[in-house]
Design a protein around this motif. Structure first.
Motif, PDB file in Angstrom:
ATOM      1  N   ASP A 122      51.062  -9.461 102.360  1.00 30.13           N
ATOM      2  CA  ASP A 122      50.787 -10.292 101.081  1.00 30.13           C
ATOM      3  C   ASP A 122      49.174 -10.314 100.993  1.00 30.13           C
ATOM      4  OD1 ASP A 122      53.276 -10.088 100.668  1.00 30.13           O
ATOM      5  OD2 ASP A 122      53.762 -12.181 101.307  1.00 30.13           O
ATOM      6  N   ASP A 123      48.482 -10.797 101.872  1.00 29.66           N
ATOM      7  CA  ASP A 123      47.092 -11.142 101.780  1.00 29.66           C
ATOM      8  C   ASP A 123      46.473 -10.070 102.118  1.00 29.66           C
ATOM      9  OD1 ASP A 123      47.742 -14.003 101.299  1.00 29.66           O
ATOM     10  OD2 ASP A 123      47.937 -14.474 103.516  1.00 29.66           O
ATOM     11  N   TYR A 124      46.467  -9.182 103.166  1.00 34.54           N
ATOM     12  CA  TYR A 124      45.714  -8.060 103.403  1.00 34.54           C
ATOM     13  C   TYR A 124      46.040  -6.454 103.321  1.00 34.54           C
ATOM     14  CZ  TYR A 124      43.312 -11.925 105.640  1.00 34.54           C
ATOM     15  OH  TYR A 124      42.579 -13.077 105.932  1.00 34.54           O
ATOM     16  N   LEU A 299      27.688  -3.201 107.328  1.00 31.67           N
ATOM     17  CA  LEU A 299      27.492  -3.259 106.014  1.00 31.67           C
ATOM     18  C   LEU A 299      28.713  -3.724 105.230  1.00 31.67           C
ATOM     19  CD1 LEU A 299      24.978  -0.483 104.904  1.00 31.67           C
ATOM     20  CD2 LEU A 299      24.548  -2.956 105.026  1.00 31.67           C
ATOM     21  N   ASN A 300      29.844  -3.190 106.095  1.00 30.02           N
ATOM     22  CA  ASN A 300      31.225  -3.468 105.477  1.00 30.02           C
ATOM     23  C   ASN A 300      31.860  -4.601 106.175  1.00 30.02           C
ATOM     24  OD1 ASN A 300      31.619  -1.169 103.857  1.00 30.02           O
ATOM     25  ND2 ASN A 300      31.716  -0.036 105.608  1.00 30.02           N
ATOM     26  N   VAL A 301      31.217  -5.443 106.905  1.00 32.30           N
ATOM     27  CA  VAL A 301      31.561  -6.691 107.348  1.00 32.30           C
ATOM     28  C   VAL A 301      30.880  -7.741 106.907  1.00 32.30           C
ATOM     29  CG1 VAL A 301      31.650  -8.234 109.711  1.00 32.30           C
ATOM     30  CG2 VAL A 301      31.846  -5.957 109.996  1.00 32.30           C
ATOM     31  N   ASP A 302      31.715  -8.600 106.086  1.00 35.21           N
ATOM     32  CA  ASP A 302      31.254  -9.810 105.500  1.00 35.21           C
ATOM     33  C   ASP A 302      32.124 -11.151 106.061  1.00 35.21           C
ATOM     34  OD1 ASP A 302      30.242 -11.567 103.960  1.00 35.21           O
ATOM     35  OD2 ASP A 302      30.302 -10.754 101.912  1.00 35.21           O
ATOM     36  N   LEU A 303      31.342 -11.739 106.740  1.00 33.05           N
ATOM     37  CA  LEU A 303      31.971 -13.040 107.120  1.00 33.05           C
ATOM     38  C   LEU A 303      31.583 -14.511 106.607  1.00 33.05           C
ATOM     39  CD1 LEU A 303      32.102 -12.134 111.092  1.00 33.05           C
ATOM     40  CD2 LEU A 303      34.064 -11.970 109.495  1.00 33.05           C
ATOM     41  N   SER A 304      30.751 -14.161 105.431  1.00 41.94           N
ATOM     42  CA  SER A 304      29.997 -15.504 105.030  1.00 41.94           C
ATOM     43  C   SER A 304      30.963 -16.228 104.167  1.00 41.94           C
ATOM     44  CB  SER A 304      28.980 -14.807 104.027  1.00 41.94           C
ATOM     45  OG  SER A 304      29.470 -14.095 103.097  1.00 41.94           O
ATOM     46  N   THR A 308      39.631 -21.277 106.137  1.00 38.37           N
ATOM     47  CA  THR A 308      40.503 -21.565 107.245  1.00 38.37           C
ATOM     48  C   THR A 308      41.585 -20.572 107.218  1.00 38.37           C
ATOM     49  OG1 THR A 308      40.231 -23.953 106.757  1.00 38.37           O
ATOM     50  CG2 THR A 308      42.208 -23.404 107.978  1.00 38.37           C
ATOM     51  N   ALA A 309      42.177 -20.111 106.131  1.00 39.23           N
ATOM     52  CA  ALA A 309      43.184 -19.184 106.281  1.00 39.23           C
ATOM     53  C   ALA A 309      42.660 -17.668 107.096  1.00 39.23           C
ATOM     54  CB  ALA A 309      43.510 -18.414 104.779  1.00 39.23           C
ATOM     55  N   GLY A 310      41.438 -17.323 106.802  1.00 34.44           N
ATOM     56  CA  GLY A 310      40.848 -16.390 107.281  1.00 34.44           C
ATOM     57  C   GLY A 310      40.604 -16.381 108.867  1.00 34.44           C
ATOM     58  N   LEU A 311      40.359 -17.775 109.325  1.00 39.29           N
ATOM     59  CA  LEU A 311      40.336 -18.048 110.577  1.00 39.29           C
ATOM     60  C   LEU A 311      41.573 -17.922 111.471  1.00 39.29           C
ATOM     61  CD1 LEU A 311      37.762 -21.064 110.610  1.00 39.29           C
ATOM     62  CD2 LEU A 311      37.081 -18.641 111.672  1.00 39.29           C
ATOM     63  N   GLY A 312      42.774 -18.404 110.675  1.00 35.59           N
ATOM     64  CA  GLY A 312      44.072 -18.456 111.143  1.00 35.59           C
ATOM     65  C   GLY A 312      44.739 -16.822 111.257  1.00 35.59           C
ATOM     66  N   ALA A 313      44.288 -16.005 110.285  1.00 36.48           N
ATOM     67  CA  ALA A 313      44.586 -14.508 110.454  1.00 36.48           C
ATOM     68  C   ALA A 313      43.858 -14.037 111.599  1.00 36.48           C
ATOM     69  CB  ALA A 313      44.258 -13.869 109.255  1.00 36.48           C
ATOM     70  N   LEU A 314      42.592 -14.346 111.883  1.00 33.10           N
ATOM     71  CA  LEU A 314      41.713 -13.835 113.133  1.00 33.10           C
ATOM     72  C   LEU A 314      42.433 -14.386 114.430  1.00 33.10           C
ATOM     73  CD1 LEU A 314      39.237 -12.654 114.287  1.00 33.10           C
ATOM     74  CD2 LEU A 314      38.030 -14.900 113.829  1.00 33.10           C
ATOM     75  N   ALA A 315      42.769 -15.446 114.283  1.00 36.74           N
ATOM     76  CA  ALA A 315      43.507 -16.087 115.500  1.00 36.74           C
ATOM     77  C   ALA A 315      44.778 -15.378 115.909  1.00 36.74           C
ATOM     78  CB  ALA A 315      43.720 -17.765 115.352  1.00 36.74           C
ATOM     79  N   LEU A 316      45.334 -15.102 115.103  1.00 36.62           N
ATOM     80  CA  LEU A 316      46.648 -14.098 115.104  1.00 36.62           C
ATOM     81  C   LEU A 316      46.306 -12.678 115.511  1.00 36.62           C
ATOM     82  CD1 LEU A 316      49.063 -15.219 112.128  1.00 36.62           C
ATOM     83  CD2 LEU A 316      49.399 -15.621 114.521  1.00 36.62           C
ATOM     84  N   ILE A 317      45.247 -12.169 115.184  1.00 32.08           N
ATOM     85  CA  ILE A 317      45.031 -10.668 115.508  1.00 32.08           C
ATOM     86  C   ILE A 317      44.657 -10.535 116.478  1.00 32.08           C
ATOM     87  CG2 ILE A 317      43.190  -9.061 115.280  1.00 32.08           C
ATOM     88  CD1 ILE A 317      43.388  -9.864 111.861  1.00 32.08           C
ATOM     89  N   LEU A 318      43.612 -11.906 117.313  1.00 30.19           N
ATOM     90  CA  LEU A 318      43.165 -12.110 118.696  1.00 30.19           C
ATOM     91  C   LEU A 318      44.374 -12.128 119.385  1.00 30.19           C
ATOM     92  CD1 LEU A 318      40.038 -14.196 118.220  1.00 30.19           C
ATOM     93  CD2 LEU A 318      40.046 -11.650 119.126  1.00 30.19           C
ATOM     94  N   LEU A 319      45.353 -12.882 119.391  1.00 25.19           N
ATOM     95  CA  LEU A 319      46.524 -13.367 120.182  1.00 25.19           C
ATOM     96  C   LEU A 319      47.405 -11.807 120.277  1.00 25.19           C
ATOM     97  CD1 LEU A 319      48.445 -15.109 121.494  1.00 25.19           C
ATOM     98  CD2 LEU A 319      49.424 -15.521 119.186  1.00 25.19           C
ATOM     99  N   SER A 376      36.908  -6.831 108.224  1.00 22.87           N
ATOM    100  CA  SER A 376      35.663  -7.707 109.035  1.00 22.87           C
ATOM    101  C   SER A 376      36.383  -8.292 110.120  1.00 22.87           C
ATOM    102  CB  SER A 376      35.168  -8.656 107.859  1.00 22.87           C
ATOM    103  OG  SER A 376      34.731  -7.944 107.006  1.00 22.87           O
ATOM    104  N   LEU A 377      37.624  -8.930 109.960  1.00 22.41           N
ATOM    105  CA  LEU A 377      38.492  -9.631 111.028  1.00 22.41           C
ATOM    106  C   LEU A 377      38.624  -8.542 112.510  1.00 22.41           C
ATOM    107  CD1 LEU A 377      40.914 -11.664 109.124  1.00 22.41           C
ATOM    108  CD2 LEU A 377      38.597 -12.217 109.539  1.00 22.41           C
TER     109      LEU A 377
END
Length: 423
Positions: A122-124, A299-304, A308-319, A376-377
């Protein structure tokens, strides 16, 4: 190109080369592969820092298409060198352990990645839900053979049984992952009006394996002591570019053609030629063209605007990325009665993703399988999983030179000990 574009391009290239080199050297001094510093250089020059002010000042829109073209050449050469160093003999002599570890370290993260894609849809997600799920599974399954080889070389483990097994597993992983990616690209990445071209893939592969490869072998066999002349070097470059162009045209990606041309070049009687080709192509590619690719990727990575939702998705991706790879490889190794510490070390090495992951992610971004936010994530995941390999290995089996498994086992000379330019 006008004078302003030329000036901007040359200054931008100088900045890319120097910053990538400095951060690459710093990464090596910190015990990390140089690719970590070079990727961070690309991200630092991208829009993440200072609201993109550095990006706009050094790399205006007028030269970005030129940088993208240079990055295409850099990745094509890199994939050619990976194919040049890839050795099928490692697979044939690796036994059931390598096969089972490779299979589970692909299947488990692939399945978990596809499930994660359902959660992130839904988000990505992209318009093609099936392609999104398959691509996420592939992205979680990657092991970077060149970076893994570099880590083993730095730790003087290439001739140990663990090192040889890790290289064999990564080699099989490469074949499986590239095959899966090629299938997804063929099914979902081709222009609908030109999908008939994908049917030419099989004749192309057969021609390369059954016609071009035997002809190259006869050419080498008829010339004992073959050396790399300017003419032979030119033919090699032309072959690499034409093979890459062929797979791009039929609806696959150019990376597959570049890799295949390197893989079919004869190994017997060409040792000196192969070393010279790698030296000539590798140094320029590693110093200039790959840093340009890291910039284009950055140039395609924008973490600026990461929230919080993005950090949650990143945590799941890493897990999923770390846990899936580790669990799959560790379980298979233990089922084959490999000791616990060696199984954990092997699973840690299989988690190395490096530049190979970035190439896969850029393919997904170009073809619309993933969007910029998820890209980016995923780049962060690639950096983290590569950076953690060295420290985790030291924690599991001790510092370099004090590894428990130090007895030579077979030969890793053909495993690729990939040069710095090949990362």
């Amino acid at each position: 190109m006008d004078a302003h574009q030329t000036t901007s391009l040359l200054i931008g290239l100088a900045v890319i080369v120097l910053l990538a080199r400095m951060l690459g050297v710093l990464a090596r001094r910190l015990g990390q592969p140089a690719v970590i510093g070079e990727v961070l250089a690309g991200i630092a020059l991208g829009p993440t820092l200072f609201n993109g002010a550095i990006t706009e000042a050094l790399f205006p829109d007028s030269i970005r298409s030129l940088l993208a073209a240079l990055s295409v050449i850099g990745i094509a050469v890199f994939m050619f060198i990976v194919g040049l160093e890839w050795n099928a003999a490692m697979i044939r002599g690796s036994g059931s352990l390598a096969a089972s570890v490779s299979l589970t370290s692909i299947v488990v993260p692939f399945g978990l990645g596809a499930l994660l894609a359902l959660y992130l849809m839904d988000d990505y997600g992209s318009d093609d839900r099936t392609a999104f799920m398959l691509f996420m599974g592939i992205a979680m399954s990657i092991t970077a053979f060149p970076v893994l080889a570099r880590i083993l070389t730095d730790r003087r483990m290439t001739h140990t049984s663990l090192g040889v097994m890790a290289l064999a597993c990564a080699s099989i992983d490469d074949v499986l992952a590239w095959t899966l990616l090629a299938g997804v690209v063929a099914i979902s990445g081709s222009d609908a009006s030109e999908q008939w071209r994908i049917l030419l893939t099989v004749p192309y592969l057969l021609a390369m394996l059954l016609v071009v490869r035997p002809l190259l072998q006869r050419f080498v066999a008829a010339r004992p002591g073959l050396r790399l002349s300017p003419t032979l070097f030119a033919w090699t470059l032309a072959g690499l570019l034409l093979s890459a162009a062929a797979t791009e045209w039929v609806g696959l990606h150019y990376i597959f053609g570049a890799f295949l041309f390197g893989a079919i070049l004869p190994r017997t009687g060409t040792e000196q030629v192969r070393d010279q080709i790698q030296d000539r192509l590798g140094q320029m590619n590693g110093t200039l063209l790959l840093p340009v690719f890291f910039l284009v990727a950055g140039l395609n990575v924008d973490l600026s605007e990461l929230d919080t939702a993005g950090l949650g998705a990143l945590a799941l991706i890493l897990l999923v990325a770390i846990g899936g790879k580790f669990a799959g490889a560790f379980a298979a190794a233990r089922l084959n009665r490999m000791p616990v510490r060696q199984s954990a070390a092997l699973a840690t090495l299989m988690n190395t993703r490096g530049l190979t992951e970035l190439i896969v992610l850029n393919v997904g971004l170009q073809l619309g399988f993933i969007g910029q936010d998820l890209y980016s994530l995923m780049v962060v995941m690639a950096v983290v999983t590569t950076a953690m390999a060295g420290p985790l290995l030291t924690w599991i089996i001790g510092p370099p030179g004090k590894d428990e498994d130090t007895q030579p086992h077979g030969s890793a000379d053909d495993a690729g000990l990939v040069a710095d330019a090949a990362r």
